[in-house]
Design a protein around this motif. Structure first.
Motif, PDB file in Angstrom:
ATOM      1  N   GLY A  89       0.795  -1.220   0.000  1.00 14.48           N
ATOM      2  CA  GLY A  89       0.000   0.000   0.000  1.00 14.48           C
ATOM      3  C   GLY A  89       0.823   1.263   0.000  1.00 14.48           C
ATOM      4  N   ASP A  90       2.143   1.127   0.100  1.00 13.90           N
ATOM      5  CA  ASP A  90       3.045   2.274   0.113  1.00 13.90           C
ATOM      6  C   ASP A  90       4.118   2.019  -0.934  1.00 13.90           C
ATOM      7  OD1 ASP A  90       4.126   4.677   0.909  1.00 13.90           O
ATOM      8  OD2 ASP A  90       5.281   3.806   2.550  1.00 13.90           O
ATOM      9  N   ALA A  91       4.416   3.013  -1.737  1.00 12.74           N
ATOM     10  CA  ALA A  91       5.431   2.851  -2.780  1.00 12.74           C
ATOM     11  C   ALA A  91       5.893   4.223  -3.230  1.00 12.74           C
ATOM     12  CB  ALA A  91       4.876   2.071  -3.968  1.00 12.74           C
ATOM     13  N   TYR A  92       7.011   4.250  -3.929  1.00 11.39           N
ATOM     14  CA  TYR A  92       7.502   5.484  -4.527  1.00 11.39           C
ATOM     15  C   TYR A  92       7.109   5.458  -5.999  1.00 11.39           C
ATOM     16  CZ  TYR A  92      10.557   9.233  -5.992  1.00 11.39           C
ATOM     17  OH  TYR A  92      11.035  10.393  -6.506  1.00 11.39           O
ATOM     18  N   VAL A  93       6.408   6.482  -6.459  1.00 18.40           N
ATOM     19  CA  VAL A  93       5.888   6.514  -7.821  1.00 18.40           C
ATOM     20  C   VAL A  93       6.618   7.570  -8.629  1.00 18.40           C
ATOM     21  CG1 VAL A  93       3.839   6.895  -9.245  1.00 18.40           C
ATOM     22  CG2 VAL A  93       3.626   5.742  -7.031  1.00 18.40           C
ATOM     23  N   THR A  94       7.075   7.183  -9.837  1.00 15.43           N
ATOM     24  CA  THR A  94       7.726   8.089 -10.766  1.00 15.43           C
ATOM     25  C   THR A  94       6.940   8.077 -12.068  1.00 15.43           C
ATOM     26  OG1 THR A  94       9.895   7.591  -9.829  1.00 15.43           O
ATOM     27  CG2 THR A  94       9.866   8.601 -12.006  1.00 15.43           C
ATOM     28  N   GLU A  95       6.592   9.263 -12.561  1.00 15.64           N
ATOM     29  CA  GLU A  95       5.900   9.383 -13.838  1.00 15.64           C
ATOM     30  C   GLU A  95       6.821  10.072 -14.828  1.00 15.64           C
ATOM     31  OE1 GLU A  95       2.227  11.449 -13.120  1.00 15.64           O
ATOM     32  OE2 GLU A  95       1.561   9.958 -11.679  1.00 15.64           O
ATOM     33  N   LEU A  96       7.026   9.422 -15.977  1.00 17.54           N
ATOM     34  CA  LEU A  96       7.902   9.952 -17.010  1.00 17.54           C
ATOM     35  C   LEU A  96       7.116  10.127 -18.302  1.00 17.54           C
ATOM     36  CD1 LEU A  96      10.841   7.505 -16.318  1.00 17.54           C
ATOM     37  CD2 LEU A  96      10.786   9.907 -15.715  1.00 17.54           C
ATOM     38  N   ASP A  97       7.270  11.274 -18.952  1.00 15.57           N
ATOM     39  CA  ASP A  97       6.628  11.501 -20.241  1.00 15.57           C
ATOM     40  C   ASP A  97       7.336  10.689 -21.315  1.00 15.57           C
ATOM     41  OD1 ASP A  97       4.856  13.347 -19.154  1.00 15.57           O
ATOM     42  OD2 ASP A  97       6.245  15.008 -19.476  1.00 15.57           O
ATOM     43  N   VAL A  98       6.561  10.014 -22.153  1.00 16.16           N
ATOM     44  CA  VAL A  98       7.113   9.251 -23.265  1.00 16.16           C
ATOM     45  C   VAL A  98       7.155  10.175 -24.479  1.00 16.16           C
ATOM     46  CG1 VAL A  98       6.822   7.256 -24.770  1.00 16.16           C
ATOM     47  CG2 VAL A  98       6.247   7.079 -22.347  1.00 16.16           C
ATOM     48  N   ASP A  99       8.357  10.559 -24.874  1.00 19.72           N
ATOM     49  CA  ASP A  99       8.531  11.436 -26.039  1.00 19.72           C
ATOM     50  C   ASP A  99       8.506  10.649 -27.337  1.00 19.72           C
ATOM     51  OD1 ASP A  99       8.804  13.621 -24.343  1.00 19.72           O
ATOM     52  OD2 ASP A  99      10.973  13.405 -24.238  1.00 19.72           O
ATOM     53  N   SER A 100       9.082   9.446 -27.289  1.00 14.36           N
ATOM     54  CA  SER A 100       9.162   8.619 -28.492  1.00 14.36           C
ATOM     55  C   SER A 100       9.305   7.168 -28.081  1.00 14.36           C
ATOM     56  CB  SER A 100      10.371   9.042 -29.340  1.00 14.36           C
ATOM     57  OG  SER A 100      10.540   8.171 -30.427  1.00 14.36           O
ATOM     58  N   LEU A 101       8.614   6.288 -28.805  1.00 11.33           N
ATOM     59  CA  LEU A 101       8.688   4.855 -28.554  1.00 11.33           C
ATOM     60  C   LEU A 101       8.654   4.141 -29.899  1.00 11.33           C
ATOM     61  CD1 LEU A 101       8.595   2.368 -26.690  1.00 11.33           C
ATOM     62  CD2 LEU A 101       6.107   2.619 -26.644  1.00 11.33           C
ATOM     63  N   THR A 102       9.734   3.427 -30.188  1.00 12.73           N
ATOM     64  CA  THR A 102       9.805   2.626 -31.401  1.00 12.73           C
ATOM     65  C   THR A 102      10.178   1.206 -30.993  1.00 12.73           C
ATOM     66  OG1 THR A 102      12.156   2.991 -31.848  1.00 12.73           O
ATOM     67  CG2 THR A 102      10.607   4.641 -32.711  1.00 12.73           C
ATOM     68  N   GLU A 103      10.321   0.339 -31.970  1.00 12.94           N
ATOM     69  CA  GLU A 103      10.693  -1.046 -31.689  1.00 12.94           C
ATOM     70  C   GLU A 103      12.055  -1.148 -31.009  1.00 12.94           C
ATOM     71  OE1 GLU A 103      11.718  -4.957 -34.306  1.00 12.94           O
ATOM     72  OE2 GLU A 103       9.937  -3.829 -34.891  1.00 12.94           O
ATOM     73  N   ASN A 104      12.958  -0.199 -31.313  1.00  7.69           N
ATOM     74  CA  ASN A 104      14.326  -0.285 -30.807  1.00  7.69           C
ATOM     75  C   ASN A 104      14.759   0.857 -29.900  1.00  7.69           C
ATOM     76  OD1 ASN A 104      15.020  -2.733 -32.153  1.00  7.69           O
ATOM     77  ND2 ASN A 104      15.097  -1.578 -34.057  1.00  7.69           N
ATOM     78  N   SER A 105      13.878   1.830 -29.640  1.00 11.18           N
ATOM     79  CA  SER A 105      14.301   2.945 -28.796  1.00 11.18           C
ATOM     80  C   SER A 105      13.148   3.518 -27.992  1.00 11.18           C
ATOM     81  CB  SER A 105      14.943   4.050 -29.650  1.00 11.18           C
ATOM     82  OG  SER A 105      13.966   4.683 -30.445  1.00 11.18           O
ATOM     83  N   ILE A 107      12.462   7.231 -25.616  1.00  6.77           N
ATOM     84  CA  ILE A 107      12.936   8.515 -25.118  1.00  6.77           C
ATOM     85  C   ILE A 107      11.929   9.000 -24.076  1.00  6.77           C
ATOM     86  CG2 ILE A 107      13.544  10.901 -25.660  1.00  6.77           C
ATOM     87  CD1 ILE A 107      14.163   9.950 -28.531  1.00  6.77           C
ATOM     88  N   LEU A 108      12.424   9.267 -22.859  1.00  6.99           N
ATOM     89  CA  LEU A 108      11.591   9.681 -21.736  1.00  6.99           C
ATOM     90  C   LEU A 108      12.041  11.043 -21.221  1.00  6.99           C
ATOM     91  CD1 LEU A 108      11.679   6.341 -19.709  1.00  6.99           C
ATOM     92  CD2 LEU A 108       9.853   7.130 -21.229  1.00  6.99           C
ATOM     93  N   THR A 109      11.106  11.806 -20.686  1.00  2.53           N
ATOM     94  CA  THR A 109      11.422  13.082 -20.044  1.00  2.53           C
ATOM     95  C   THR A 109      10.867  13.066 -18.628  1.00  2.53           C
ATOM     96  OG1 THR A 109      11.331  14.296 -22.134  1.00  2.53           O
ATOM     97  CG2 THR A 109      11.102  15.584 -20.124  1.00  2.53           C
ATOM     98  N   TYR A 123      14.978  16.297 -17.139  1.00  2.00           N
ATOM     99  CA  TYR A 123      15.946  15.300 -17.595  1.00  2.00           C
ATOM    100  C   TYR A 123      15.343  14.535 -18.764  1.00  2.00           C
ATOM    101  CZ  TYR A 123      18.052  16.203 -13.062  1.00  2.00           C
ATOM    102  OH  TYR A 123      18.615  16.813 -11.977  1.00  2.00           O
ATOM    103  N   LYS A 124      16.160  14.260 -19.763  1.00  2.00           N
ATOM    104  CA  LYS A 124      15.735  13.475 -20.908  1.00  2.00           C
ATOM    105  C   LYS A 124      16.597  12.222 -20.953  1.00  2.00           C
ATOM    106  CE  LYS A 124      14.123  15.639 -24.423  1.00  2.00           C
ATOM    107  NZ  LYS A 124      12.739  15.314 -24.653  1.00  2.00           N
ATOM    108  N   TYR A 125      15.937  11.051 -21.064  1.00  4.54           N
ATOM    109  CA  TYR A 125      16.617   9.765 -21.066  1.00  4.54           C
ATOM    110  C   TYR A 125      16.425   9.097 -22.430  1.00  4.54           C
ATOM    111  CZ  TYR A 125      16.163  10.539 -16.030  1.00  4.54           C
ATOM    112  OH  TYR A 125      16.192  11.073 -14.775  1.00  4.54           O
TER     113      TYR A 125
END
Length: 129
Positions: A89-105, A107-109, A123-125
């Motif tokens: 019932g307790d956890a650390y939650v992280t929300e990341l925007d998905v900028d791009s999603l392909t079969e091989n890549s 990109i998250l912000t 930050y951009k990953y």
């Protein structure tokens, strides 16, 4: 205050069963003020940091967000290691925007806002399969 953060590696594993694991190795370089004062020249410390997160993930199609719910972690900062698990019932939650999603890549912000709603850090990953 002088500090330089380098992300040496970031391994993200997203499993089809809804679990994830990510592992980060990084280096902080900062000016050691006392040693610099004593030596009359710039002396830097370069501690290596480590972070491991395990939990569950979900994708919010409406907001295009990847959500990580962390239940277990291990972290080492400046030579001190801490680890833990969150109670049910307790956890650390992280929300990341998905900028791009392909079969091989992927990109998250990740963005951090101050109490006034103003963007303070972003930050951009970039991940490749």
């Amino acid at each position: 205050y002088t500090n330089c953060f380098t992300l040496d590696s970031f391994k993200l594993t997203i499993n089809s069963d809804g679990t994830y694991e990510y592992e980060i190795f990084s280096t902080d370089q900062y000016l050691d003020f006392d040693a610099t004062y004593d030596a009359c020249e710039a002396i830097y410390e370069d501690p290596e940091d480590y972070f491991l997160s395990k939990g569950n993930w979900a994708f919010d199609q409406t907001n295009q967000e990847l959500i990580f719910v962390e239940f277990e972690y291990v972290e080492t900062y400046y030579g001190i290691t801490n680890s833990g698990t969150y109670e049910p019932g307790d956890a650390y939650v992280t929300e990341l925007d998905v900028d791009s999603l392909t079969e091989n890549s992927l990109i998250l912000t990740e963005e951090f806002f101050n109490p006034n709603g103003e963007l303070e850090e972003s930050y951009k990953y970039f991940f490749e399969k």
